[in-house]
Design a protein around this motif. Structure first.
Motif, PDB file in Angstrom:
ATOM      1  N   THR A 213       0.868  -1.193   0.000  1.00  0.00           N
ATOM      2  CA  THR A 213       0.000   0.000   0.000  1.00  0.00           C
ATOM      3  C   THR A 213       0.902   1.240   0.000  1.00  0.00           C
ATOM      4  O   THR A 213       0.986   1.963   1.002  1.00  0.00           O
ATOM      5  N   GLU A 215       0.755   4.172  -1.228  1.00  0.00           N
ATOM      6  CA  GLU A 215       0.172   5.500  -1.012  1.00  0.00           C
ATOM      7  C   GLU A 215       0.121   5.819   0.480  1.00  0.00           C
ATOM      8  O   GLU A 215       0.392   6.950   0.897  1.00  0.00           O
ATOM      9  N   ALA A 216      -0.217   4.824   1.283  1.00  0.00           N
ATOM     10  CA  ALA A 216      -0.243   5.028   2.731  1.00  0.00           C
ATOM     11  C   ALA A 216       1.152   5.239   3.277  1.00  0.00           C
ATOM     12  O   ALA A 216       1.358   5.996   4.235  1.00  0.00           O
ATOM     13  N   GLY A 219       2.581   8.681   0.886  1.00  0.00           N
ATOM     14  CA  GLY A 219       1.670   9.721   0.417  1.00  0.00           C
ATOM     15  C   GLY A 219       1.888  11.098   0.996  1.00  0.00           C
ATOM     16  O   GLY A 219       1.483  12.099   0.394  1.00  0.00           O
ATOM     17  N   TRP A 224       6.746  11.976  -3.570  1.00  0.00           N
ATOM     18  CA  TRP A 224       5.820  10.964  -4.070  1.00  0.00           C
ATOM     19  C   TRP A 224       4.720  11.610  -4.893  1.00  0.00           C
ATOM     20  O   TRP A 224       4.377  11.151  -5.986  1.00  0.00           O
ATOM     21  N   VAL A 225       4.175  12.690  -4.383  1.00  0.00           N
ATOM     22  CA  VAL A 225       3.075  13.396  -5.056  1.00  0.00           C
ATOM     23  C   VAL A 225       3.494  13.847  -6.448  1.00  0.00           C
ATOM     24  O   VAL A 225       2.692  13.866  -7.383  1.00  0.00           O
ATOM     25  N   ASP A 229       2.133   7.574 -12.161  1.00  0.00           N
ATOM     26  CA  ASP A 229       1.914   6.192 -11.744  1.00  0.00           C
ATOM     27  C   ASP A 229       3.072   5.274 -12.135  1.00  0.00           C
ATOM     28  O   ASP A 229       3.485   4.403 -11.352  1.00  0.00           O
ATOM     29  N   ARG A 232       6.005   5.890  -9.858  1.00  0.00           N
ATOM     30  CA  ARG A 232       5.761   5.333  -8.523  1.00  0.00           C
ATOM     31  C   ARG A 232       5.993   3.826  -8.516  1.00  0.00           C
ATOM     32  O   ARG A 232       6.544   3.280  -7.553  1.00  0.00           O
TER      33      ARG A 232
END
Length: 262
Positions: A213, A215-216, A219, A224-225, A229, A232
């Motif tokens: 996960t 993004e958790a 994020g 990261w932002v 995709d 990432r």
């Protein structure tokens, strides 16, 4: 000037549970390092500025001191209040404009808090204002490019996507106060005496299962932002490569801990 996410209390309200679960155990280790450099007694009043989930405040409370934890995020303050003993009070308050009288505390701490303020100089000055003459100001700052997943992402992004390097940056205070000479000068300018500054390193232990996960996990980082995709996906693959067969990837993270008299 455009407001950054870390300058918005709502951002931290939303992130409070995740922060308490992931960052709090890590920052608690540096809070303990800061407390090891001072002597607190039950008759002392202690202030924790930008307390987050209360790493410093809750540890300081074990000395018996009376502790006030402040943060501009109601969500963070609620987290502290939920687990605080009787000698800890938690209040929503802007560290750049503390609603507190002059010289009311024996010691004022900020563990990776003031470094995030838009006006970090004002944050330091407010810490000095509310500390009594002869009291202590204690500040923890990150060295270099930050710590934990922020540091890891910065290193990976520079390696994998060098053309993107420099498009995001740490808050101004984190950069300035991450240098020992700047840190010493800034505390003196705020009203403290020249501090004793120690370098402290602890590993952030990244559980590789959290990459399921991402993004958790990542994020909250601007690095990261800023990625698409596909990028990432490359980052996650690179972290897995770095971890190899290990279940935990250690990320050495360096802090400066400054202790100064008022």
């Amino acid at each position: 000037m455009t407001e950054q996410k870390h300058e918005n209390p709502a951002h931290w309200d939303e992130a409070a549970a995740h922060y308490e679960r992931t960052a709090h155990p890590f920052t608690s280790r540096f809070a303990e390092e800061a407390l090891a450099r001072v002597t607190l007694t039950p008759d002392m009043r202690v202030l924790d500025v930008a307390a987050g989930a209360g790493a410093l405040a809750l540890a300081a409370a074990r000395t018996g001191a009376q502790v006030l934890a402040t943060d501009f995020s109601p969500g963070m303050v609620a987290r502290i209040a939920a687990s605080a003993p009787a000698n800890v009070e938690a209040k929503v308050m802007d560290g750049q404009a503390l609603d507190l009288p002059d010289a009311g505390f024996d010691a004022a701490f900020s563990i990776f808090g003031v470094i995030m303020f838009p006006d970090w100089r004002k944050g330091l000055a407010e810490m000095a204002r509310v500390t009594r003459p002869g009291g202590l100001g204690v500040l923890a700052t990150w060295r270099s490019e930050g710590a934990a997943t922020f540091l890891l992402l910065s290193q990976i992004r520079r390696r994998l996507f060098p053309k993107l390097d420099g498009k995001t940056k740490l808050p101004e205070g984190a950069v300035a106060l991450g240098d020992p000479e700047w840190l010493s000068a800034a505390m003196a300018d705020a009203g403290f005496q020249a501090p004793a500054i120690d370098t402290v390193v602890h590993d952030f232990e990244l559980d590789v299962r959290q990459l399921d996960t991402p993004e958790a996990l990542f994020g909250m980082s601007p690095d990261w932002v800023a990625l698409d995709d596909a990028q990432r996906t490359e980052v996650v693959a690179e972290v897995r490569r770095m971890a190899g067969e290990r279940a935990v990837l250690p990320i050495p993270s360096t802090a400066l801990i400054a202790v100064a008299k008022r």
